[in-house]
Motif scaffolding. Structure first.
Motif, PDB file in Angstrom:
ATOM      1  N   SER A  64       1.132  -1.209  -0.313  1.00 56.05           N
ATOM      2  CA  SER A  64      -0.089   0.253   0.215  1.00 56.05           C
ATOM      3  C   SER A  64       0.982   1.789   0.040  1.00 56.05           C
ATOM      4  O   SER A  64       0.667   2.356  -0.864  1.00 56.05           O
ATOM      5  N   CYS A  65       1.995   1.181   0.311  1.00 58.57           N
ATOM      6  CA  CYS A  65       3.095   1.881  -0.001  1.00 58.57           C
ATOM      7  C   CYS A  65       3.319   2.068  -0.689  1.00 58.57           C
ATOM      8  O   CYS A  65       3.306   3.887  -1.975  1.00 58.57           O
TER       9      CYS A  65
ATOM     10  N   TYR B 163       1.492   1.370  -3.091  1.00 57.43           N
ATOM     11  CA  TYR B 163       0.479   2.155  -3.788  1.00 57.43           C
ATOM     12  C   TYR B 163       0.436   3.709  -3.959  1.00 57.43           C
ATOM     13  O   TYR B 163      -0.145   4.495  -4.734  1.00 57.43           O
ATOM     14  N   PHE B 164       0.517   4.199  -2.956  1.00 53.55           N
ATOM     15  CA  PHE B 164      -0.227   5.353  -2.445  1.00 53.55           C
ATOM     16  C   PHE B 164       1.097   5.957  -3.218  1.00 53.55           C
ATOM     17  O   PHE B 164       1.527   7.558  -3.500  1.00 53.55           O
TER      18      PHE B 164
ATOM     19  N   SER C 277       1.979  -3.560   6.413  1.00 48.51           N
ATOM     20  CA  SER C 277       1.010  -2.052   5.778  1.00 48.51           C
ATOM     21  C   SER C 277       1.870  -0.915   5.441  1.00 48.51           C
ATOM     22  O   SER C 277       1.343  -0.061   5.169  1.00 48.51           O
ATOM     23  N   ASP C 278       2.821  -0.325   6.952  1.00 49.17           N
ATOM     24  CA  ASP C 278       3.486   0.736   6.457  1.00 49.17           C
ATOM     25  C   ASP C 278       2.502   1.845   7.260  1.00 49.17           C
ATOM     26  O   ASP C 278       3.001   2.436   6.405  1.00 49.17           O
TER      27      ASP C 278
ATOM     28  N   THR D  82       4.094   7.532   3.771  1.00 54.22           N
ATOM     29  CA  THR D  82       3.620   7.151   2.645  1.00 54.22           C
ATOM     30  C   THR D  82       2.754   6.034   2.257  1.00 54.22           C
ATOM     31  O   THR D  82       2.145   5.457   1.189  1.00 54.22           O
ATOM     32  N   THR D  83       1.536   6.130   3.335  1.00 54.72           N
ATOM     33  CA  THR D  83       0.682   4.578   3.705  1.00 54.72           C
ATOM     34  C   THR D  83      -0.121   5.354   4.226  1.00 54.72           C
ATOM     35  O   THR D  83      -0.308   4.766   6.059  1.00 54.72           O
TER      36      THR D  83
ATOM     37  N   SER E 290      -2.573   4.236   5.968  1.00 55.90           N
ATOM     38  CA  SER E 290      -3.614   3.293   5.681  1.00 55.90           C
ATOM     39  C   SER E 290      -3.003   2.113   6.738  1.00 55.90           C
ATOM     40  O   SER E 290      -2.174   2.069   6.468  1.00 55.90           O
TER      41      SER E 290
ATOM     42  N   VAL F 235      -3.733  -4.363   1.931  1.00 55.60           N
ATOM     43  CA  VAL F 235      -3.060  -5.077   1.547  1.00 55.60           C
ATOM     44  C   VAL F 235      -2.701  -6.304   0.434  1.00 55.60           C
ATOM     45  O   VAL F 235      -2.085  -6.474  -0.330  1.00 55.60           O
TER      46      VAL F 235
END
Ligand code: NIG
Ligand code: FE
Length: 412
Positions: free
Chosen positions: A295-296, A298-299, A321-322, A327-328, A330, A336
């Protein structure tokens, strides 16, 4: 207190004997039982199997899970849930064309969050962070690692770690705490890196150890952040206090950081959006697990960790998830898992293994979390009625969770 869950359409990640982690082609196999039962004794898994072997007993509570999938809760091994304020302006700046690096060079990024953190009281940070923790638990996370790293001062780092400790005391999920003083160089140390590393080693670490505030140590090993040599100093210092390394590495560039982490027997190397053949070679036959953070990717629109290449080389991979303000923003592990399937071409079986048992390994929790095994924590996700567990990543933006059970109790 006994809870008996009956008529489970499919019970996922069932392992008679616990494994530490699964690697390479093993990750394609997700053991399951269809039409299953699961017995919980207080906060522990007491028994499980097919319905025709379900014990006849007078349980305190019976849950009928007809049509539903049951799986162990997500093990999110990499987050920065404790922070102050937000960075939504940087989000808009990126839409308008600036890169993460350009924003950081203008004083944004990690230093922006550090400024906010140091201006905010411990109580206020706790209040903001607990909402995020509650949100991730309600989305199915049952064990989570949380890092410091937005203090970058002795007081700021201690403040963050104390908030993590308080969250761990007040919530039923298992929380592992990681000291990330080496997240960025504060402006005052821009020209004197050695002095900031001295501060970490001589001032921060002894206090953190004295108050038992951390389980692991981390550094941002990256061009423009901490060099290989600087990170090695941090890893060595952590080791003296019994803190094993979990390192941010290969997010933007590759500078031989992974081999240094393996040399120091890091528990995990996290990010790896950029991975070379040499990196893969050094990870083979090591105890260090790679953790991907889709998701990092992605974002902030950076490459995804090349999962297929790594699994084909026989490596284990975890997903996390980070969750952080830059950077994320969420901590949704369902997203994820879905993004790992959609963008990294992991199968649902591989992604679920990566987000449960391998996530547990990346926090040193394989003995108690990450699978349906007798004696492990009664931490479960019960889904809404589903056609099959493939719907979990397929319906990538839906919340398919009906109940989250932590320590044998429904999390409200
Ligand atoms: O994992 N890469 C370093 N640390 C975080 C981001 C930190 C931030 O931008 O606040 C990460 O992506
Ligand atoms: Fe991170």
């Amino acid at each position: 207190m006994q809870t008996l869950i009956i008529n489970i359409k499919e019970l996922l990640q069932t392992r008679e004997t616990s494994v530490l982690k699964v690697s390479g082609s093993e990750m394609a196999i997700l053991p399951t039982i269809t039409n299953a039962f699961l017995l919980l004794e207080n906060d522990t898994i007491a028994d499980f199997g097919p319905m025709d072997e379900c014990p006849k007993l007078d349980a305190d509570k019976i849950v009928d899970a007809s049509g539903r999938i049951v799986l162990p809760t997500w093990c999110d091994s990499h987050t920065h849930i404790v922070y102050a304020g937000n960075r939504e302006q940087e989000f808009v700046d990126r839409i308008n064309g600036l890169t993460y690096e350009e924003i950081a060079n203008r004083g944004g990024g990690i230093l922006n969050s550090a400024k906010k953190l140091n201006e905010t009281s411990e109580d206020e940070i706790y209040e903001q962070s607990k909402k995020r923790l509650e949100e991730v638990i309600s989305k199915g996370t049952g064990a989570v690692e949380i890092k410091s790293g937005y203090g970058l001062t002795v007081e700021g780092e201690l403040k963050m770690l104390r908030v993590i400790k308080k969250l761990a005391a007040n919530y039923p999920v298992t929380i592992k705490s990681t000291f990330l003083g080496a997240h960025a160089f504060p402006l005052a140390y821009k020209e004197n890196h050695a002095a900031y590393i001295d501060l970490i080693i001589n001032e921060m670490l002894p206090k953190i150890a004295e108050e038992k505030l951390a389980d692991y140590i981390d550094a941002f090993l990256e061009t423009g952040y901490f060099s290989v040599t600087e990170t090695e100093r941090i890893m060595e210092a952590g080791k003296k206090y019994g803190l094993r390394a979990k390192i941010h590495v290969n997010q933007f560039t590759t500078i031989n950081g992974i081999s240094a982490c393996v040399k120091h027997n890091a528990l995990s190397v996290d990010h790896l959006e950029i991975v070379t053949e040499e990196d893969i070679e050094v990870l083979k036959n090591s105890e260090t697990i790679a953790v991907a953070l889709p998701s990092c990717s992605y974002f902030i629109s950076i490459p995804y960790t090349p999962a297929r290449k790594m699994l084909e080389a026989g490596l284990p991979l975890a997903l996390a998830s980070d969750f952080n303000p830059g950077t994320t923003p969420s901590g949704n592990m369902n997203f994820v898992v879905a993004t790992a399937c959609i963008k990294m071409k992991m199968t649902p079986e591989e992604a679920i293994n990566a987000a449960t048992i391998n996530g547990a390994y990346a926090m040193g929790l394989s003995a108690t979390h990450g699978s349906i095994t007798i004696g492990k924590k009664a931490n479960l996700i019960i889904t809404k009625p589903l056609n099959s567990f493939y719907e979990i990543p397929y319906c990538f933006a839906s919340n398919l969770i009906e109940q989250v059970i932590i320590d044998g109790k429904k999390f409200a």
